[in-house]
Design an enzyme around this catalytic site. Structure first.
Site, PDB file in Angstrom:
ATOM      1  N   HIS A  15       0.874  -1.179   0.000  1.00 38.81           N
ATOM      2  CA  HIS A  15       0.000   0.000   0.000  1.00 38.81           C
ATOM      3  C   HIS A  15       0.912   1.230   0.000  1.00 38.81           C
ATOM      4  CE1 HIS A  15      -2.800   2.921   1.868  1.00 38.81           C
ATOM      5  NE2 HIS A  15      -3.778   2.099   1.559  1.00 38.81           N
TER       6      HIS A  15
ATOM      7  N   ASP B 198       3.120  -4.309   7.889  1.00 37.48           N
ATOM      8  CA  ASP B 198       1.948  -3.444   7.747  1.00 37.48           C
ATOM      9  C   ASP B 198       0.745  -4.345   8.014  1.00 37.48           C
ATOM     10  OD1 ASP B 198      -0.326  -2.246   6.821  1.00 37.48           O
ATOM     11  OD2 ASP B 198       0.542  -1.523   4.948  1.00 37.48           O
TER      12      ASP B 198
ATOM     13  N   GLN C  36      -4.532  -4.799   7.173  1.00 35.10           N
ATOM     14  CA  GLN C  36      -5.495  -5.859   6.861  1.00 35.10           C
ATOM     15  C   GLN C  36      -5.269  -7.065   7.764  1.00 35.10           C
ATOM     16  OE1 GLN C  36      -7.957  -5.306   4.777  1.00 35.10           O
ATOM     17  NE2 GLN C  36      -7.142  -3.353   4.081  1.00 35.10           N
TER      18      GLN C  36
ATOM     19  N   LYS D 254     -10.168  -0.736  10.829  1.00 38.86           N
ATOM     20  CA  LYS D 254     -10.254  -1.920   9.964  1.00 38.86           C
ATOM     21  C   LYS D 254     -10.722  -3.139  10.755  1.00 38.86           C
ATOM     22  CE  LYS D 254      -7.571  -0.056   6.501  1.00 38.86           C
ATOM     23  NZ  LYS D 254      -8.010   0.258   5.162  1.00 38.86           N
TER      24      LYS D 254
ATOM     25  N   CYS E  34      -4.782   2.414  -3.583  1.00 29.80           N
ATOM     26  CA  CYS E  34      -3.529   2.927  -3.001  1.00 29.80           C
ATOM     27  C   CYS E  34      -2.375   1.961  -3.228  1.00 29.80           C
ATOM     28  CB  CYS E  34      -3.666   3.225  -1.514  1.00 29.80           C
ATOM     29  SG  CYS E  34      -4.803   4.541  -1.179  1.00 29.80           S
TER      30      CYS E  34
HETATM   31  N1  PMP Z   1      -1.820  -0.628   4.476  1.00 31.12           N
HETATM   32  C1  PMP Z   1      -2.796  -1.416   3.997  1.00 31.12           C
HETATM   33  C2  PMP Z   1      -2.453  -2.799   3.513  1.00 31.12           C
HETATM   34  C3  PMP Z   1      -4.110  -0.937   3.950  1.00 31.12           C
HETATM   35  O1  PMP Z   1      -5.079  -1.706   3.454  1.00 31.12           O
HETATM   36  C4  PMP Z   1      -4.386   0.369   4.415  1.00 31.12           C
HETATM   37  C5  PMP Z   1      -5.784   0.943   4.345  1.00 31.12           C
HETATM   38  N2  PMP Z   1      -6.403   0.834   3.111  1.00 31.12           N
HETATM   39  C6  PMP Z   1      -3.338   1.123   4.948  1.00 31.12           C
HETATM   40  C7  PMP Z   1      -2.073   0.595   4.944  1.00 31.12           C
HETATM   41  C8  PMP Z   1      -3.555   2.496   5.481  1.00 31.12           C
HETATM   42  O2  PMP Z   1      -4.384   2.445   6.614  1.00 31.12           O
HETATM   43  P1  PMP Z   1      -4.932   3.785   7.256  1.00 31.12           P
HETATM   44  O3  PMP Z   1      -5.561   4.563   6.147  1.00 31.12           O
HETATM   45  O4  PMP Z   1      -5.935   3.315   8.263  1.00 31.12           O
HETATM   46  O5  PMP Z   1      -3.782   4.494   7.874  1.00 31.12           O
END
Ligand code: PMP
Length: 405
Positions: free
Chosen positions: A120, A199, A202, A225, A363
């Site tokens: 991401h 990270d 998920q 999440k 993203c």
């Molecule tokens: N990493 C991953 C794998 C994600 O799915 C997400 C959220 N889509 C994020 C990072 C970022 O999370 P947040 O927007 O809650 O900071």
């Protein structure tokens, strides 16, 4: 699992969208919140609100105790050795930015950082910026993704040269659903003396997270999440790492003594929590984690897996479908395209039929470039979704495709 009872805990699901019952399949973007979490938020403001750590008065003590209990709960939930290893942040993105800022004292010119091709942007851009700020003297290396959405660990081993000072990898891909073999990855990295950040945006909701068993050095996740509120997240860091790294932000809470000449800093975890923290966020995150625990992690994963397999099988029956992410070990995410229909057009039509999916690059632009696609349609599942909803979704996809072809 009694899904009907669970759904009653999520009143937001019981509504019509564009004249149809809502089917919420955008859980990888954010999950809905059970009543227990919503009530915890209002209860805090009705009965407990006060600033933490600074007051002798009753409410301040109540809020401080609840906040520190939430930290202890999170520590136990992910099996951290010590609650001092739990830093409350705004979410995964802030957790990773925090680490990327303080790691500047550890990752120096001549060093390298390894990420993967499925990251991401939140686990890519902060590291890229760190490299750029060194004038290119720190190098970002990317472990490529295999076409099926898995990682090549043999190749990873070769990439972990003595220059590598950090491996940053996602636990579960938000696009491909791949559950990465974290234990093996950590073992490879540690053999070469490389610390590992996961990270867990998920991962926290779809896999058992035991940081000691996984062996990770850092784990970042967001409350929203995993059925918790927005604006709260966690950076777990091994005590020895967090102790040696410098502070992130400066101000109240994170200090020990201040004079105009010099400031000394507080101990962990406060060293990394400058300013008034999101107390209610921490408290209601605890409630969300309790809710998941009481429902039963294993049961949730089994249910989500059933939904994933059923949806995948049904999607595959549609002519022209391409599914991105075919790893043997996958979590509750299915990304797909049909013919050359633009994901946005399909997403818009599904919305007209009351179905919430995400469309676009999720993203993860470099991953889209790897597959040479503009984006995907992504359906992602949570504990409250049903097989009947999958049927509604599949029928809606077929109908939309018929209109768009
Ligand atoms: N990493 C991953 C794998 C994600 O799915 C997400 C959220 N889509 C994020 C990072 C970022 O999370 P947040 O927007 O809650 O900071």
């Amino acid at each position: 699992m009694d899904i009907e009872r669970i759904r009653k805990d999520f009143p937001i699901l019981d509504q019509q969208v564009n004249g149809q019952p809502l089917v919420y399949f955008d859980n990888a973007a954010t999950t809905q919140k059970p009543l227990a979490v919503i009530r915890r938020i209002s209860d805090y403001y009705l009965k407990e609100n006060s600033n933490v750590h600074r007051g002798v008065h009753h409410l301040s003590q109540v809020a401080t105790e609840a906040y520190e209990n939430a930290r202890n709960f999170v520590a136990n939930y992910i099996n951290a050795e010590d609650s001092k290893e739990i830093i409350f942040t705004r979410g995964t993105t802030e957790s990773i930015n925090l680490l990327a800022t303080v790691m500047r004292s550890w990752i120096l010119p001549g060093d390298e950082i390894v990420i993967t091709g499925m990251e991401h942007h939140s686990n890519l851009v902060p590291w890229q910026q760190l490299c750029e700020s060194s004038g290119g003297k720190i190098k970002l290396k990317v472990l490529p993704v295999n076409l099926d959405g898995t990682l090549d660990l043999g190749f990873l081993e070769k990439m972990l040269t003595p220059q590598v000072k950090l491996l940053a990898v996602t636990h579960i891909s938000n696009v491909l659903g791949t559950i990465n073999p974290v234990k093996e990855i950590v073992e490879l990295a540690h053999k070469k003396g490389v610390p590992v950040l996961l990270d867990g945006a998920q991962g926290i909701a779809h896999a058992k997270v035991d940081v000691q068993e996984l062996g990770v050095d850092f784990y970042a996740f967001s409350g929203h999440k995993i059925y918790g509120p927005m604006g709260i997240g966690v950076l777990y860091g091994r005590f020895t790492w967090l102790k040696r790294l410098p502070p992130y932000q400066f101000g109240g809470e994170m200090i020990d003594r201040v004079t105009f000449k010099k400031t000394t800093f507080n101990e962990l975890p406060y060293k990394y929590e400058a300013g008034t923290p999101n107390v209610v966020g921490a408290l209601s995150l605890e409630t969300a984690l309790r809710y998941v625990q009481q429902t039963g992690l294993e049961k949730i994963f089994q249910h989500e897996d059933k939904l994933l397999k059923y949806a995948t099988e049904k999607l595959k029956e549609i002519e022209g479908v391409r599914i991105f992410g075919q790893a043997p070990n996958k979590a509750a995410v299915v990304s797909f395209l049909i013919d050359d229909i633009h994901p946005y057009d399909l997403g818009m039509l599904l919305d007209q039929m009351g179905i919430a999916v995400r469309t676009g690059h999720h993203c993860a632009e470099p991953l889209m470039n790897f597959y040479c696609i503009p984006g995907t349609v992504r359906a992602s599942f949570a504990m409250y979704n049903t097989l009947k909803e999958v049927d509604i979704f599949i029928n809606a996809v077929k109908k939309a495709v018929g209109m768009l072809r």
